[in-house]
Design a protein around this motif. Structure first.
Motif, PDB file in Angstrom:
ATOM      1  N   ARG A  90      33.179 118.556  43.205  1.00 19.74           N
ATOM      2  CA  ARG A  90      33.886 118.996  41.998  1.00 19.74           C
ATOM      3  C   ARG A  90      35.382 119.105  42.249  1.00 19.74           C
ATOM      4  O   ARG A  90      36.196 118.678  41.426  1.00 19.74           O
ATOM      5  CB  ARG A  90      33.311 120.349  41.544  1.00 19.74           C
ATOM      6  CG  ARG A  90      33.958 120.878  40.255  1.00 19.74           C
ATOM      7  CD  ARG A  90      33.634 119.967  39.081  1.00 19.74           C
ATOM      8  NE  ARG A  90      34.168 120.497  37.834  1.00 19.74           N
ATOM      9  CZ  ARG A  90      35.409 120.305  37.397  1.00 19.74           C
ATOM     10  NH1 ARG A  90      36.257 119.592  38.126  1.00 19.74           N
ATOM     11  NH2 ARG A  90      35.796 120.804  36.240  1.00 19.74           N
ATOM     12  N   ASN A  93      37.010 115.860  42.189  1.00 21.26           N
ATOM     13  CA  ASN A  93      36.811 115.135  40.925  1.00 21.26           C
ATOM     14  C   ASN A  93      35.805 113.992  41.051  1.00 21.26           C
ATOM     15  O   ASN A  93      35.943 112.939  40.412  1.00 21.26           O
ATOM     16  CB  ASN A  93      38.145 114.593  40.395  1.00 21.26           C
ATOM     17  CG  ASN A  93      39.078 115.698  39.950  1.00 21.26           C
ATOM     18  OD1 ASN A  93      38.646 116.664  39.323  1.00 21.26           O
ATOM     19  ND2 ASN A  93      40.356 115.574  40.292  1.00 21.26           N
ATOM     20  N   SER A  95      32.342 114.826  40.931  1.00 21.39           N
ATOM     21  CA  SER A  95      31.108 115.312  40.327  1.00 21.39           C
ATOM     22  C   SER A  95      30.868 114.683  38.958  1.00 21.39           C
ATOM     23  O   SER A  95      31.799 114.460  38.179  1.00 21.39           O
ATOM     24  CB  SER A  95      31.157 116.836  40.184  1.00 21.39           C
ATOM     25  OG  SER A  95      30.030 117.317  39.488  1.00 21.39           O
ATOM     26  N   LYS A  96      29.591 114.428  38.674  1.00 28.24           N
ATOM     27  CA  LYS A  96      29.211 113.919  37.356  1.00 28.24           C
ATOM     28  C   LYS A  96      29.210 115.031  36.308  1.00 28.24           C
ATOM     29  O   LYS A  96      29.117 114.755  35.106  1.00 28.24           O
ATOM     30  CB  LYS A  96      27.838 113.244  37.432  1.00 28.24           C
ATOM     31  CG  LYS A  96      27.853 111.954  38.242  1.00 28.24           C
ATOM     32  CD  LYS A  96      26.513 111.255  38.182  1.00 28.24           C
ATOM     33  CE  LYS A  96      26.531 109.933  38.939  1.00 28.24           C
ATOM     34  NZ  LYS A  96      27.459 108.957  38.342  1.00 28.24           N
ATOM     35  N   ARG A  97      29.258 116.274  36.777  1.00 28.85           N
ATOM     36  CA  ARG A  97      29.463 117.444  35.924  1.00 28.85           C
ATOM     37  C   ARG A  97      28.418 117.601  34.820  1.00 28.85           C
ATOM     38  O   ARG A  97      28.717 117.979  33.699  1.00 28.85           O
ATOM     39  CB  ARG A  97      30.863 117.412  35.332  1.00 28.85           C
ATOM     40  CG  ARG A  97      31.958 117.393  36.369  1.00 28.85           C
ATOM     41  CD  ARG A  97      33.334 117.348  35.736  1.00 28.85           C
ATOM     42  NE  ARG A  97      33.532 118.494  34.858  1.00 28.85           N
ATOM     43  CZ  ARG A  97      34.652 118.695  34.168  1.00 28.85           C
ATOM     44  NH1 ARG A  97      35.639 117.826  34.258  1.00 28.85           N
ATOM     45  NH2 ARG A  97      34.762 119.753  33.385  1.00 28.85           N
ATOM     46  N   LYS A  98      27.162 117.333  35.134  1.00 27.62           N
ATOM     47  CA  LYS A  98      26.108 117.512  34.145  1.00 27.62           C
ATOM     48  C   LYS A  98      25.886 118.997  33.887  1.00 27.62           C
ATOM     49  O   LYS A  98      25.927 119.815  34.801  1.00 27.62           O
ATOM     50  CB  LYS A  98      24.813 116.869  34.629  1.00 27.62           C
ATOM     51  CG  LYS A  98      24.865 115.351  34.709  1.00 27.62           C
ATOM     52  CD  LYS A  98      23.524 114.794  35.148  1.00 27.62           C
ATOM     53  CE  LYS A  98      23.546 113.269  35.220  1.00 27.62           C
ATOM     54  NZ  LYS A  98      22.245 112.713  35.656  1.00 27.62           N
ATOM     55  N   TYR A 150      27.266 117.212  43.328  1.00 27.10           N
ATOM     56  CA  TYR A 150      27.686 115.888  42.852  1.00 27.10           C
ATOM     57  C   TYR A 150      27.194 115.629  41.430  1.00 27.10           C
ATOM     58  O   TYR A 150      27.917 115.060  40.603  1.00 27.10           O
ATOM     59  CB  TYR A 150      27.164 114.806  43.787  1.00 27.10           C
ATOM     60  CG  TYR A 150      27.425 113.404  43.299  1.00 27.10           C
ATOM     61  CD1 TYR A 150      28.696 112.831  43.383  1.00 27.10           C
ATOM     62  CD2 TYR A 150      26.394 112.646  42.743  1.00 27.10           C
ATOM     63  CE1 TYR A 150      28.935 111.548  42.918  1.00 27.10           C
ATOM     64  CE2 TYR A 150      26.623 111.357  42.270  1.00 27.10           C
ATOM     65  CZ  TYR A 150      27.889 110.818  42.366  1.00 27.10           C
ATOM     66  OH  TYR A 150      28.128 109.546  41.897  1.00 27.10           O
ATOM     67  N   PHE A 151      25.982 116.081  41.145  1.00 24.68           N
ATOM     68  CA  PHE A 151      25.393 115.780  39.836  1.00 24.68           C
ATOM     69  C   PHE A 151      25.723 116.835  38.776  1.00 24.68           C
ATOM     70  O   PHE A 151      25.875 116.503  37.599  1.00 24.68           O
ATOM     71  CB  PHE A 151      23.881 115.634  39.948  1.00 24.68           C
ATOM     72  CG  PHE A 151      23.452 114.326  40.550  1.00 24.68           C
ATOM     73  CD1 PHE A 151      23.519 113.157  39.812  1.00 24.68           C
ATOM     74  CD2 PHE A 151      23.000 114.261  41.855  1.00 24.68           C
ATOM     75  CE1 PHE A 151      23.134 111.938  40.361  1.00 24.68           C
ATOM     76  CE2 PHE A 151      22.603 113.056  42.418  1.00 24.68           C
ATOM     77  CZ  PHE A 151      22.679 111.891  41.669  1.00 24.68           C
ATOM     78  N   GLU A 153      27.615 120.565  37.180  1.00 26.01           N
ATOM     79  CA  GLU A 153      28.903 121.218  37.025  1.00 26.01           C
ATOM     80  C   GLU A 153      29.029 122.458  37.899  1.00 26.01           C
ATOM     81  O   GLU A 153      28.119 123.279  37.983  1.00 26.01           O
ATOM     82  CB  GLU A 153      29.080 121.590  35.542  1.00 26.01           C
ATOM     83  CG  GLU A 153      30.371 122.304  35.209  1.00 26.01           C
ATOM     84  CD  GLU A 153      31.586 121.388  35.228  1.00 26.01           C
ATOM     85  OE1 GLU A 153      31.950 120.945  36.334  1.00 26.01           O
ATOM     86  OE2 GLU A 153      32.162 121.136  34.151  1.00 26.01           O
TER      87      GLU A 153
END
Length: 358
Positions: A90, A93, A95-98, A150-151, A153
């Protein structure tokens, strides 16, 4: 109209006070890096100098952790090396921030407790005496934490979900008195609801939205004290070669879990929920130090197990007895007797601005 403006002004002022200055942020980052390097150093020793590594991890770091969670859980939430691992994608920048759902979080919380109950007894069979195995365990958890970060938030999937330490944080940190600025989240993205870091008085029984929430809360508040007591009734074993011997290391912890769970069911209708949580927390951490302190200094039930330094021929046994009685009285005073002022572990940072899609 004026009242609304005053409320808005107070809210903005509070958010401003909750933000870390650049200097404070830098200090926290340095501390996080140093703690992470200490963890990396312990991992290195576990692999290449296992005797030292086991001493550092199981007999120094881990015995400090419970009291830190009781008196300053927010400090741990800010500097935990696994949190640093999880948040690395995160901060970079990547991270996929799901966004994680409440149902998903409840399942992860229950899985975390099950993992805790499976891993801890294995200390007797593997981890307490095998540095490489402990290193592999830590490395595996680190990889999982990075993948979760990584996946998903921010701290939603690992720190507030799958981490096996998180259920203990919620139990031991129930009567928290130190609310620190959030040293990880620069702004609140509502990544998980409720946020365990910034929700006042959060505990294992706080959420009852799903069956997973209720089961997780029951296992921690009802079962954990007995589980901790039972764990200390089992010696370390390096000769486990069959399933019966493996089951033997789980027998006493789970008998203890069942007994304390039954007692919980009996008294939960006559004791207030907050008081039950406080008693459970105090019993769990008191059981831990009641047995752990003597073991550290050569006075344990099973000679040699979990020993830091042998003082059995240097100090009288009564001094250890006085110490464990003192720690027990302290924990019951700190968690149960003191007035419960429900504050969060860390203060919530300002809410992130949600950009509307064009």
């Amino acid at each position: 109209m004026q009242s609304k403006e005053i409320k808005k002004s107070n809210k903005l002022k509070l958010q401003s006070e909750n933000q870390l200055s650049q200097r404070s942020t830098l200090i926290w980052r340095i501390v996080q890096i140093l703690v992470w390097l200490v963890g990396a150093g312990i991992l290195f020793n576990l692999v290449f100098y296992p005797t030292i590594g086991i001493l550092l991890f199981w007999n120094i770091l881990i015995p400090i952790a419970p009291i830190l969670l009781v008196v300053a859980v927010g400090v741990w939430r800010n500097i935990c090396p696994m949190a640093t691992n999880s948040l690395f994608p995160r901060h970079m920048n990547l991270s996929k921030r799901k966004k994680i759902t409440t149902a998903q979080t409840s399942k992860l919380n229950l899985i975390a407790i099950i993992a805790l109950f499976i891993i801890v007894p294995l200390r007797h069979a593997i981890f307490d005496t095998n540095g490489l195995a402990t290193a592999l365990l830590i490395f595996s958890l680190a990889v999982i934490s990075i993948i979760m970060g990584y996946f998903f938030e921010w701290k939603s999937a690992w720190c507030s979900g799958l981490c096996p330490v998180h259920p203990v944080e919620k139990l031991y940190g129930f009567n928290n008195r130190l609310s620190l600025p959030n040293a990880h989240c620069t702004s609140c993205h509502r990544c998980v609801t409720p946020c365990p870091d910034s929700t006042s008085g959060i505990n294992p029984l706080s959420l009852k939205k799903t069956a997973y929430h209720r089961m997780a809360g029951f296992l921690m508040v009802g079962g954990f004290p007995g589980f901790v007591w039972g764990w200390f009734q089992v010696p370390d074993r390096m000769d486990i070669t069959n399933i019966e011997q493996l089951i033997s290391i789980y027998k006493m912890p789970f008998i203890g879990l069942l007994i304390s769970s039954a007692l919980f069911l009996i008294v939960k209708k006559i004791i207030k929920e907050d008081t039950l949580v406080a008693i459970s927390a105090a019993l769990s951490v008191s059981f831990y130090y009641w047995f752990r302190i003597p073991a550290l200094f050569g006075f344990g039930i099973f000679p040699g197990d979990g020993m830091l330094i042998d003082l059995s021929n240097s100090i009288p046994k009564w001094s250890i007895t006085v110490t464990v009685i003192t720690t027990t009285l302290f924990f019951f005073w700190w968690i149960v007797v003191r007035n419960k002022v429900k504050i969060s572990w860390v203060t919530r940072p300002k809410y992130a601005t949600i950009r509307k899609k064009q």
